[in-house]
Write a protein that holds these residues in place. Structure first.
Motif, PDB file in Angstrom:
ATOM      1  N   VAL A   1       0.870  -1.222   0.000  1.00 41.63           N
ATOM      2  CA  VAL A   1       0.019   0.075  -0.105  1.00 41.63           C
ATOM      3  C   VAL A   1       1.045   1.338   0.030  1.00 41.63           C
ATOM      4  O   VAL A   1       2.069   1.211   0.263  1.00 41.63           O
ATOM      5  CB  VAL A   1      -0.915   0.140   1.300  1.00 41.63           C
ATOM      6  CG1 VAL A   1      -1.890  -1.143   1.134  1.00 41.63           C
ATOM      7  CG2 VAL A   1      -0.094  -0.011   2.565  1.00 41.63           C
ATOM      8  N   ILE A   2       0.422   2.366  -0.664  1.00 39.45           N
ATOM      9  CA  ILE A   2       1.226   3.617  -0.986  1.00 39.45           C
ATOM     10  C   ILE A   2       0.413   4.703  -0.548  1.00 39.45           C
ATOM     11  O   ILE A   2      -0.606   4.772  -0.962  1.00 39.45           O
ATOM     12  CB  ILE A   2       1.796   3.511  -2.430  1.00 39.45           C
ATOM     13  CG1 ILE A   2       2.548   2.240  -2.699  1.00 39.45           C
ATOM     14  CG2 ILE A   2       2.699   4.900  -2.522  1.00 39.45           C
ATOM     15  CD1 ILE A   2       2.903   2.087  -4.130  1.00 39.45           C
ATOM     16  N   ARG A   3       0.882   5.803   0.012  1.00 40.53           N
ATOM     17  CA  ARG A   3       0.290   7.144   0.168  1.00 40.53           C
ATOM     18  C   ARG A   3       1.725   8.075  -0.048  1.00 40.53           C
ATOM     19  O   ARG A   3       2.744   7.640   0.020  1.00 40.53           O
ATOM     20  CB  ARG A   3      -0.312   7.269   1.348  1.00 40.53           C
ATOM     21  CG  ARG A   3       0.560   7.162   2.811  1.00 40.53           C
ATOM     22  CD  ARG A   3       0.061   7.297   3.979  1.00 40.53           C
ATOM     23  NE  ARG A   3       0.836   7.208   5.051  1.00 40.53           N
ATOM     24  CZ  ARG A   3       0.420   7.571   6.266  1.00 40.53           C
ATOM     25  NH1 ARG A   3      -1.057   7.367   6.900  1.00 40.53           N
ATOM     26  NH2 ARG A   3       1.400   7.603   7.342  1.00 40.53           N
ATOM     27  N   GLY A   4       1.067   9.192  -0.495  1.00 36.85           N
ATOM     28  CA  GLY A   4       2.093  10.456  -0.595  1.00 36.85           C
ATOM     29  C   GLY A   4       1.568  11.460  -1.738  1.00 36.85           C
ATOM     30  O   GLY A   4       0.527  11.277  -2.273  1.00 36.85           O
ATOM     31  N   HIS A   5       2.689  12.165  -2.179  1.00 34.39           N
ATOM     32  CA  HIS A   5       2.177  13.100  -3.303  1.00 34.39           C
ATOM     33  C   HIS A   5       2.283  12.400  -4.625  1.00 34.39           C
ATOM     34  O   HIS A   5       1.721  13.191  -5.636  1.00 34.39           O
ATOM     35  CB  HIS A   5       3.403  14.308  -3.353  1.00 34.39           C
ATOM     36  CG  HIS A   5       4.834  13.364  -3.614  1.00 34.39           C
ATOM     37  ND1 HIS A   5       5.182  12.763  -4.738  1.00 34.39           N
ATOM     38  CD2 HIS A   5       5.886  13.630  -2.575  1.00 34.39           C
ATOM     39  CE1 HIS A   5       6.319  12.654  -4.541  1.00 34.39           C
ATOM     40  NE2 HIS A   5       6.894  12.649  -3.270  1.00 34.39           N
ATOM     41  N   ASN A   6       2.496  11.248  -4.660  1.00 32.05           N
ATOM     42  CA  ASN A   6       2.287  10.567  -5.984  1.00 32.05           C
ATOM     43  C   ASN A   6       1.092   9.941  -6.315  1.00 32.05           C
ATOM     44  O   ASN A   6       0.614   9.670  -7.318  1.00 32.05           O
ATOM     45  CB  ASN A   6       3.640   9.403  -6.360  1.00 32.05           C
ATOM     46  CG  ASN A   6       3.313   8.574  -5.152  1.00 32.05           C
ATOM     47  OD1 ASN A   6       2.857   8.574  -4.127  1.00 32.05           O
ATOM     48  ND2 ASN A   6       3.987   7.498  -5.327  1.00 32.05           N
ATOM     49  N   ILE A   7       0.200   9.944  -5.164  1.00 34.82           N
ATOM     50  CA  ILE A   7      -1.210   8.803  -5.631  1.00 34.82           C
ATOM     51  C   ILE A   7      -2.131   9.943  -6.401  1.00 34.82           C
ATOM     52  O   ILE A   7      -2.664  11.130  -6.145  1.00 34.82           O
ATOM     53  CB  ILE A   7      -1.972   8.795  -4.229  1.00 34.82           C
ATOM     54  CG1 ILE A   7      -0.632   7.762  -3.323  1.00 34.82           C
ATOM     55  CG2 ILE A   7      -3.050   7.922  -4.087  1.00 34.82           C
ATOM     56  CD1 ILE A   7      -0.415   6.526  -3.764  1.00 34.82           C
ATOM     57  N   PHE A   8      -2.682   9.150  -7.264  1.00 37.90           N
ATOM     58  CA  PHE A   8      -3.455   9.785  -8.320  1.00 37.90           C
ATOM     59  C   PHE A   8      -4.841  10.367  -7.516  1.00 37.90           C
ATOM     60  O   PHE A   8      -5.036  10.154  -6.376  1.00 37.90           O
ATOM     61  CB  PHE A   8      -3.897   8.656  -9.223  1.00 37.90           C
ATOM     62  CG  PHE A   8      -4.813   7.793  -8.971  1.00 37.90           C
ATOM     63  CD1 PHE A   8      -4.831   7.069  -7.826  1.00 37.90           C
ATOM     64  CD2 PHE A   8      -6.026   7.337  -9.700  1.00 37.90           C
ATOM     65  CE1 PHE A   8      -5.817   6.107  -7.340  1.00 37.90           C
ATOM     66  CE2 PHE A   8      -6.867   6.317  -9.410  1.00 37.90           C
ATOM     67  CZ  PHE A   8      -6.788   5.673  -8.093  1.00 37.90           C
ATOM     68  N   ALA A   9      -5.369  11.260  -8.567  1.00 41.18           N
ATOM     69  CA  ALA A   9      -6.597  11.896  -7.716  1.00 41.18           C
ATOM     70  C   ALA A   9      -7.869  11.075  -7.894  1.00 41.18           C
ATOM     71  O   ALA A   9      -8.858  11.437  -7.507  1.00 41.18           O
ATOM     72  CB  ALA A   9      -6.958  13.234  -8.794  1.00 41.18           C
ATOM     73  N   GLY A  10      -7.687   9.747  -8.557  1.00 38.53           N
ATOM     74  CA  GLY A  10      -9.115   9.007  -8.697  1.00 38.53           C
ATOM     75  C   GLY A  10      -9.186   8.353 -10.112  1.00 38.53           C
ATOM     76  O   GLY A  10      -8.483   8.900 -10.922  1.00 38.53           O
ATOM     77  N   TYR A  11     -10.264   7.379 -10.299  1.00 44.53           N
ATOM     78  CA  TYR A  11     -10.613   7.096 -11.549  1.00 44.53           C
ATOM     79  C   TYR A  11     -11.804   7.833 -12.199  1.00 44.53           C
ATOM     80  O   TYR A  11     -12.551   8.390 -11.474  1.00 44.53           O
ATOM     81  CB  TYR A  11     -11.091   5.584 -11.315  1.00 44.53           C
ATOM     82  CG  TYR A  11      -9.739   4.685 -11.143  1.00 44.53           C
ATOM     83  CD1 TYR A  11      -8.796   4.316 -12.069  1.00 44.53           C
ATOM     84  CD2 TYR A  11      -9.992   4.028  -9.848  1.00 44.53           C
ATOM     85  CE1 TYR A  11      -7.888   3.646 -11.802  1.00 44.53           C
ATOM     86  CE2 TYR A  11      -8.928   2.965  -9.589  1.00 44.53           C
ATOM     87  CZ  TYR A  11      -7.819   2.811 -10.448  1.00 44.53           C
ATOM     88  OH  TYR A  11      -6.920   1.961  -9.966  1.00 44.53           O
TER      89      TYR A  11
END
Length: 507
Positions: A357-367
């Motif tokens: 699992v990943i979190r941070g400034h690189n996580i997309f805004a959604g589908y």
């Protein structure tokens, strides 16, 4: 006060605009005999922006881009961004109907194509009812815009469409913040790109890996990218030697092809300063042989389209740990969670196998237009990757496998990557993909699909099975081995295991 001030602005277009200001006369792009300086690249991109405006494209509109690795790709890409519009890269192997789906789903106002993609683009545009434009023509005849449209950091910059292996393709929305920061950390941390570097751009630019880690990271640092339209080991070595390439980005199949070409090449092989591998796990044997042949260090990394894409990587500051994908990049958290819990994220201790699992400034805004899919993918602020892995006490991440690729044989989990790593160490094996096939007794059976090494004597499946018995546990070694000439690959040179399962389930 909100985290982002209302008047804060940011644009991915700044990646080229700033390098054009700092390195105007430096070559940014090499495409055969075409050489574009940063000044010329930015001038042509701003002409594209002006032409798009003349065609009614406004900030926030979506513009599809269907091109191979040619100089017009970055020209149009940054032209779209300079106009304040959103880039929708289109997979080059899609049919016209599949492209039309992307155009409709993204609500694209226009599709820009080039050369070989023109026929499919025109058919798709007609089916979807959108306009079509030739890339080269867009940068001619219009006066360049003065600058570029500024956007909010949270505004969409690029929409990557997923492969659709688990349903219809979904558009992953990447913001300007996602893309700018990922290009920056890719250049500074993961790739160690320098302004003096010459990077071989053979990864598809419509793909997140090639787009961010190769093109945008190179432009962010003022380096030169040499484009290779159609990859082969021989063509890549010839290009490296001719253009003085010192940085290579590729997927495992490319490293294997380069090694095969190197063995039969009579020319002196280029010495590469650094190499980056991603997209799939690189067998340690291949990594070691490549490093020795090209006098370099290979750094493996990991990410997905939804993570812009780089999430973690072996980094020069820490040294390479073969067989792992290194540590999280700056500003990004990568952890291991209980894969059985879908509605919440429960992190596991170091060393345990679980879902990455990943979190941070690189996580997309959604589908795009899919809130339910977004809610299932991002839980408690963490993006659930669907990949299984471990993380040790030093923060180093190791990929075990895709959740969907795990083979359950007689109630025991078998991770294909572990089996592939062992089989890849056999001198007669060039490439291997391990899949699970239906079995009446065990539920699933372990099957290895092998491509023989160049010049090796024919591989006997029975002999290879016997060889693997002493190197793998009883539930892990393959009971079925198929020898093929090639493995089915997608345009980003990743093995299409779904196709292999379909083929050999019928065998």
């Amino acid at each position: 006060m909100s985290a982002s001030a209302p008047n804060a602005t940011l644009s991915l277009a700044a990646v080229v605009a700033e390098s054009a200001r700092m390195y105007p006369d430096k070559v940014a792009v090499v495409d055969g005999d075409t050489r574009l300086t940063y000044r010329a690249l930015w001038d042509r991109a701003r002409r594209v922006a002006a032409a798009l405006r003349e065609q009614g494209v406004r900030p926030g509109d979506r513009v599809a881009l269907m091109m191979g690795n040619v100089a017009d790709f970055p020209v149009v890409y940054f032209g779209i961004l300079a106009a304040g519009a959103v880039v929708v890269p289109v997979h080059l192997l899609l049919t016209a109907t599949e492209v039309a789906y992307v155009l409709r789903d993204s609500e694209a106002k226009l599709i820009v194509c080039h050369g070989p993609t023109t026929e499919v683009a025109i058919l798709a545009a007609d089916e979807a009812g959108v306009a079509v434009a030739a890339g080269g023509a867009l940068s001619e005849g219009s006066m360049a815009t003065v600058g570029y449209e500024h956007r909010s950091p949270e505004d969409p910059a690029v929409i990557f469409y997923t492969s659709g292996t688990t349903g219809t393709p979904k558009g992953a929305i990447l913001t300007h913040l996602n893309m700018v920061l990922n290009a920056t950390v890719s250049a500074l941390d993961a790739n160690d790109v320098r302004a003096t570097d010459i990077v071989l751009g053979c990864l598809p630019l419509f793909h997140a890996f090639g787009q961010t880690a190769s093109m945008n990271a190179a432009f962010r640092m003022g380096a030169t990218i040499v484009l290779l339209t159609r990859f082969s080991g021989d063509a890549a070595i010839e290009m490296m030697a001719r253009e003085g390439v010192d940085v290579f980005h590729g997927v495992p199949a490319m490293y294997i092809a380069l090694l095969d070409a190197a063995r039969s090449s009579e020319r002196t092989l280029p010495s590469l300063r650094t190499c980056i591998s991603g997209g799939a796990s690189l067998p340690v044997r291949v990594l070691d042989e490549f490093a020795a042949a090209f006098s370099t260090t290979v750094f493996e990394g990991y990410g997905l389209s939804e993570t812009a894409p780089v999430a973690c990587a072996n980094q020069a500051a820490f040294g390479a740990r073969p067989g792992t994908v290194g540590r999280p990049v700056w500003g990004v958290d990568v952890e291991i969670a209980d894969p059985e819990r879908e509605l919440t994220v429960e992190l596991l201790p170091h060393g345990e196998v679980g879902e990455i699992v990943i979190r941070g400034h690189n996580i997309f805004a959604g589908y795009l237009n899919r809130p339910d899919a977004t809610a299932a993918a991002v839980v408690d602020g963490w993006f659930r990757t669907g990949d299984l892995g471990t993380k040790d006490a030093d923060g180093v991440v190791t990929i075990v496998d895709r959740k969907k690729d795990v083979i359950i044989r007689g109630g025991f989990n078998v991770y294909p990557r572990e089996v592939e790593e062992v089989l890849a160490s056999h001198p007669g094996v060039s490439q291997v993909a391990v899949i699970g096939l239906p079995d009446r007794t065990r539920g699933e059976e372990v099957c290895a699909v092998i491509v023989p090494a160049a010049g090796a004597a024919g591989i006997d499946p029975t002999t290879l099975i016997e060889w693997s018995k002493s190197r793998l546990a009883k539930h892990k070694y393959p009971r079925r081995v198929h020898v093929v000439d090639t493995l089915p690959m997608g345009p980003s040179h990743k093995v299409l295991k779904r196709e292999l399962r379909e083929i050999f389930s019928r065998a």
